[in-house]
Design a protein around this motif. Structure first.
Motif, short mmCIF file in Angstrom:
data_model
loop_
_atom_site.label_atom_id
_atom_site.label_comp_id
_atom_site.label_asym_id
_atom_site.label_seq_id
_atom_site.Cartn_x
_atom_site.Cartn_y
_atom_site.Cartn_z
N ILE A 1 -3.43 14.64 -0.56
CA ILE A 1 -4.11 15.17 -1.54
C ILE A 1 -4.88 16.63 -1.32
O ILE A 1 -5.29 16.74 -0.34
CB ILE A 1 -5.50 14.26 -1.65
CG1 ILE A 1 -4.85 12.80 -1.99
CG2 ILE A 1 -6.56 14.43 -2.69
CD1 ILE A 1 -5.90 11.62 -2.05
N LEU A 2 -4.40 17.38 -2.40
CA LEU A 2 -4.88 18.94 -1.95
C LEU A 2 -6.48 19.12 -2.30
O LEU A 2 -7.24 18.56 -2.93
CB LEU A 2 -4.21 19.55 -3.25
CG LEU A 2 -3.93 21.18 -2.90
CD1 LEU A 2 -3.20 21.44 -1.84
CD2 LEU A 2 -3.62 21.64 -4.23
N GLU B 1 0.88 -1.12 0.01
CA GLU B 1 -0.06 0.07 -0.04
C GLU B 1 0.91 1.12 -0.22
O GLU B 1 1.88 1.27 0.53
CB GLU B 1 -1.04 -0.06 1.17
CG GLU B 1 -0.23 -0.22 2.30
CD GLU B 1 0.21 1.08 3.20
OE1 GLU B 1 -0.04 2.16 2.69
OE2 GLU B 1 0.92 1.10 4.28
N LEU B 2 0.20 2.32 -0.29
CA LEU B 2 0.88 3.78 -0.45
C LEU B 2 0.05 4.51 0.42
O LEU B 2 -1.21 4.55 0.38
CB LEU B 2 1.08 4.26 -1.80
CG LEU B 2 1.55 3.51 -2.88
CD1 LEU B 2 1.52 4.34 -4.00
CD2 LEU B 2 3.17 3.53 -2.62
N SER B 3 0.59 5.09 1.72
CA SER B 3 -0.08 6.06 2.32
C SER B 3 -0.18 7.46 2.04
O SER B 3 0.63 7.77 1.55
CB SER B 3 0.44 5.85 3.87
OG SER B 3 0.14 4.55 4.51
N VAL B 4 -1.43 7.77 2.17
CA VAL B 4 -1.80 9.22 1.64
C VAL B 4 -2.40 9.86 2.71
O VAL B 4 -3.11 9.27 3.64
CB VAL B 4 -2.64 9.56 0.35
CG1 VAL B 4 -1.68 8.77 -0.84
CG2 VAL B 4 -3.77 8.70 0.50
N ARG B 5 -2.18 11.16 3.00
CA ARG B 5 -3.16 11.99 3.70
C ARG B 5 -4.08 12.86 3.09
O ARG B 5 -3.77 13.45 2.11
CB ARG B 5 -2.23 12.68 4.56
CG ARG B 5 -1.72 11.87 5.64
CD ARG B 5 -0.94 12.50 6.74
NE ARG B 5 0.23 11.38 7.32
CZ ARG B 5 1.19 11.74 8.09
NH1 ARG B 5 1.51 13.04 8.30
NH2 ARG B 5 1.80 10.73 8.65
N ILE B 6 -5.01 13.14 3.86
CA ILE B 6 -5.74 14.62 3.47
C ILE B 6 -5.77 15.38 4.90
O ILE B 6 -6.19 15.16 5.74
CB ILE B 6 -7.47 13.90 3.36
CG1 ILE B 6 -7.42 12.85 2.19
CG2 ILE B 6 -8.22 15.25 2.95
CD1 ILE B 6 -8.72 12.69 1.41
N THR C 1 4.91 -0.07 1.08
CA THR C 1 5.05 -0.63 2.15
C THR C 1 3.99 -1.98 2.34
O THR C 1 2.86 -1.62 1.97
CB THR C 1 4.31 0.52 3.33
OG1 THR C 1 4.87 1.57 2.83
CG2 THR C 1 5.04 0.10 4.66
N ASP D 1 3.15 7.28 -6.26
CA ASP D 1 4.42 6.47 -6.05
C ASP D 1 5.84 7.08 -6.44
O ASP D 1 6.71 6.97 -5.68
CB ASP D 1 4.31 5.08 -7.08
CG ASP D 1 5.53 4.06 -6.91
OD1 ASP D 1 6.12 3.77 -5.93
OD2 ASP D 1 5.66 3.59 -8.10
N LEU E 1 -4.44 7.17 5.23
CA LEU E 1 -5.25 6.18 4.21
C LEU E 1 -4.46 5.61 3.64
O LEU E 1 -3.55 6.07 2.77
CB LEU E 1 -6.18 6.97 3.66
CG LEU E 1 -7.32 7.82 4.33
CD1 LEU E 1 -7.93 9.02 3.51
CD2 LEU E 1 -8.26 6.92 5.10
N ALA E 2 -4.58 4.13 3.35
CA ALA E 2 -3.41 3.36 2.67
C ALA E 2 -4.32 2.88 1.31
O ALA E 2 -5.44 2.34 1.24
CB ALA E 2 -3.34 2.17 3.30
N LEU E 3 -3.50 3.40 0.14
CA LEU E 3 -4.10 3.11 -1.06
C LEU E 3 -3.43 1.77 -1.53
O LEU E 3 -2.17 1.63 -1.47
CB LEU E 3 -3.76 4.24 -2.26
CG LEU E 3 -4.20 5.56 -1.85
CD1 LEU E 3 -3.57 6.43 -2.87
CD2 LEU E 3 -5.61 5.69 -1.62
N VAL E 4 -4.05 0.53 -1.47
CA VAL E 4 -3.52 -0.79 -1.90
C VAL E 4 -3.15 -0.77 -3.56
O VAL E 4 -4.07 -0.07 -4.26
CB VAL E 4 -4.54 -1.80 -1.76
CG1 VAL E 4 -4.34 -3.19 -2.12
CG2 VAL E 4 -5.15 -1.80 -0.33
N ALA F 1 -3.31 8.03 -11.67
CA ALA F 1 -2.78 8.78 -10.44
C ALA F 1 -1.96 8.24 -9.72
O ALA F 1 -0.92 8.89 -9.14
CB ALA F 1 -4.16 9.31 -9.96
N VAL F 2 -2.15 6.91 -9.20
CA VAL F 2 -1.23 6.47 -8.07
C VAL F 2 0.18 5.98 -8.56
O VAL F 2 1.01 6.47 -7.75
CB VAL F 2 -2.18 4.77 -8.11
CG1 VAL F 2 -0.85 4.13 -7.09
CG2 VAL F 2 -3.45 4.87 -7.30
N ASP G 1 -2.64 17.18 -6.82
CA ASP G 1 -3.96 17.88 -7.40
C ASP G 1 -4.19 17.11 -8.56
O ASP G 1 -3.88 17.89 -9.70
CB ASP G 1 -3.78 19.22 -7.21
CG ASP G 1 -4.79 20.03 -7.64
OD1 ASP G 1 -5.99 19.43 -7.66
OD2 ASP G 1 -4.92 21.22 -8.14
#
Lengths: 148, 163
Positions: free
Chosen positions: A131-132, A41-46, B67, A119, B153-156, A114-115, A104
């Motif tokens: 994420i804006l 997974e890739l963690s993102v925040r808002i 990760t 990455d 938030l985890a994007l799989v 987008a992913v 954005d």
């Protein structure tokens, strides 16, 4: 009388384990399939909506990566190619305290495109990808197209 | 008389395996064990299918580095063109989705605390072809509500070597 299975088919004292083994093998296969796997997974925040106007002057300009539905990338408003973007982000993030990159993406960008950019930002050294959110942006209350 | 029969049978051992004319060799295959195993499989999959919370299958986007977290304690939300899926239910409206997610997160928090899991709790599985806006909307719903707010938030994603 005389209908016995003859001497060679006499009663055996061993239990028949073949069905037992069958069922056990099937169970083994099922649990092998169900074993927990690692999920990449890739963690993102808002960033949360700030309730009060920010007083603190932000020391560093935020890095904003934008993308158009046609696939055109830009960094802080300047169009850039994907290879150059990676270099630019690496260079800019190197000496920063908070290694954050904002993304954005315009409406219409497929999630599958987008992913890889998220990455790319992570691989270029970003610790946090956020994420804006536009100021005062209204969050739609339905996923139906054209809904409020 | 019995000894005479036995003697005769001993002379023809091939025939002596079968108890007279009632059990002649049949040409049909014996399907009973096959049916047994198939029924067991059917029952097991019936029991297990709702239990694995991997979310609805979607075509995951590709990434080169990610990760990894062992699955088990997380809540999986799948997003595709139909809407946002929690388990087998699809949601398109904000309120219903958040209520369901809140319930699922409570369970997941308990499980995570019991097992000492400290990674992200909410895993988002977006379909490759879905508009980024849809995913963003769902992420904003989640982060905008105090019940479901998450630190990360985890994007799989799918890694290339994993297929």
């Amino acid at each position: 009388m005389g209908m016995s299975a003859g001497t060679s088919g006499g009663a055996k004292s061993e239990i028949n384990v073949t069905p037992l083994v069958d069922v056990c093998l099937v169970l083994l296969i099922i649990f092998m399939v169900l074993v927990p796997r690692n999920v990449p997974e890739l963690s993102v925040r808002i960033p949360p909506e700030s309730k009060r106007p920010q007083e603190r002057k932000v020391a560093e300009d935020p890095l904003v990566v934008a993308m158009t539905p046609e696939g055109g990338l830009s960094l802080n408003g300047t169009p850039i190619t994907q290879d150059r973007l990676s270099e630019a982000l690496t260079r800019q993030l190197e000496f920063r305290e908070t290694r954050a990159v904002f993304v954005d993406f315009e409406d219409g960008v497929p999630y599958g495109e987008a992913v890889p950019i998220i990455d790319l930002a992570k691989r270029s050294g970003a610790d946090v990808v956020a994420i804006l959110k536009e100021k005062g942006e209204v969050i739609p209350s339905t996923l139906r197209p054209g809904g409020p | 008389m019995t000894s005479a029969i036995r003697k005769r049978h001993k002379l023809v051992p091939y025939r002596s395996d079968h108890a007279g004319a009632a059990l002649r060799p049949t040409s049909e295959i014996n399907v009973t064990p096959l049916v047994d195993v198939c029924l067991v499989l059917l029952i097991i999959f019936m029991v297990v299918t709702p239990m694995i919370g991997r979310g609805r299958d979607v075509a995951l986007p590709l990434a080169l580095e990610a990760t990894a977290h062992k699955e088990g304690e997380q809540v999986f939300v799948s997003i595709d063109d139909v809407g946002a899926w929690i388990d087998a239910e699809v949601y398109v409206e904000r309120e219903g989705f958040l209520r369901e997610l809140d319930g699922a997160l409570k369970v997941a928090r308990g499980r995570a605390a019991a097992n000492g899991y400290e990674g992200p709790l909410l895993f988002i599985k977006g379909d490759r072809s879905v508009d980024f806006r849809t995913v963003k909307t769902v992420l904003q719903w989640i982060s905008d509500d105090p019940r479901t707010q998450q630190h990360d938030l985890a994007l799989v994603v799918a890694l290339p070597e994993a297929g």
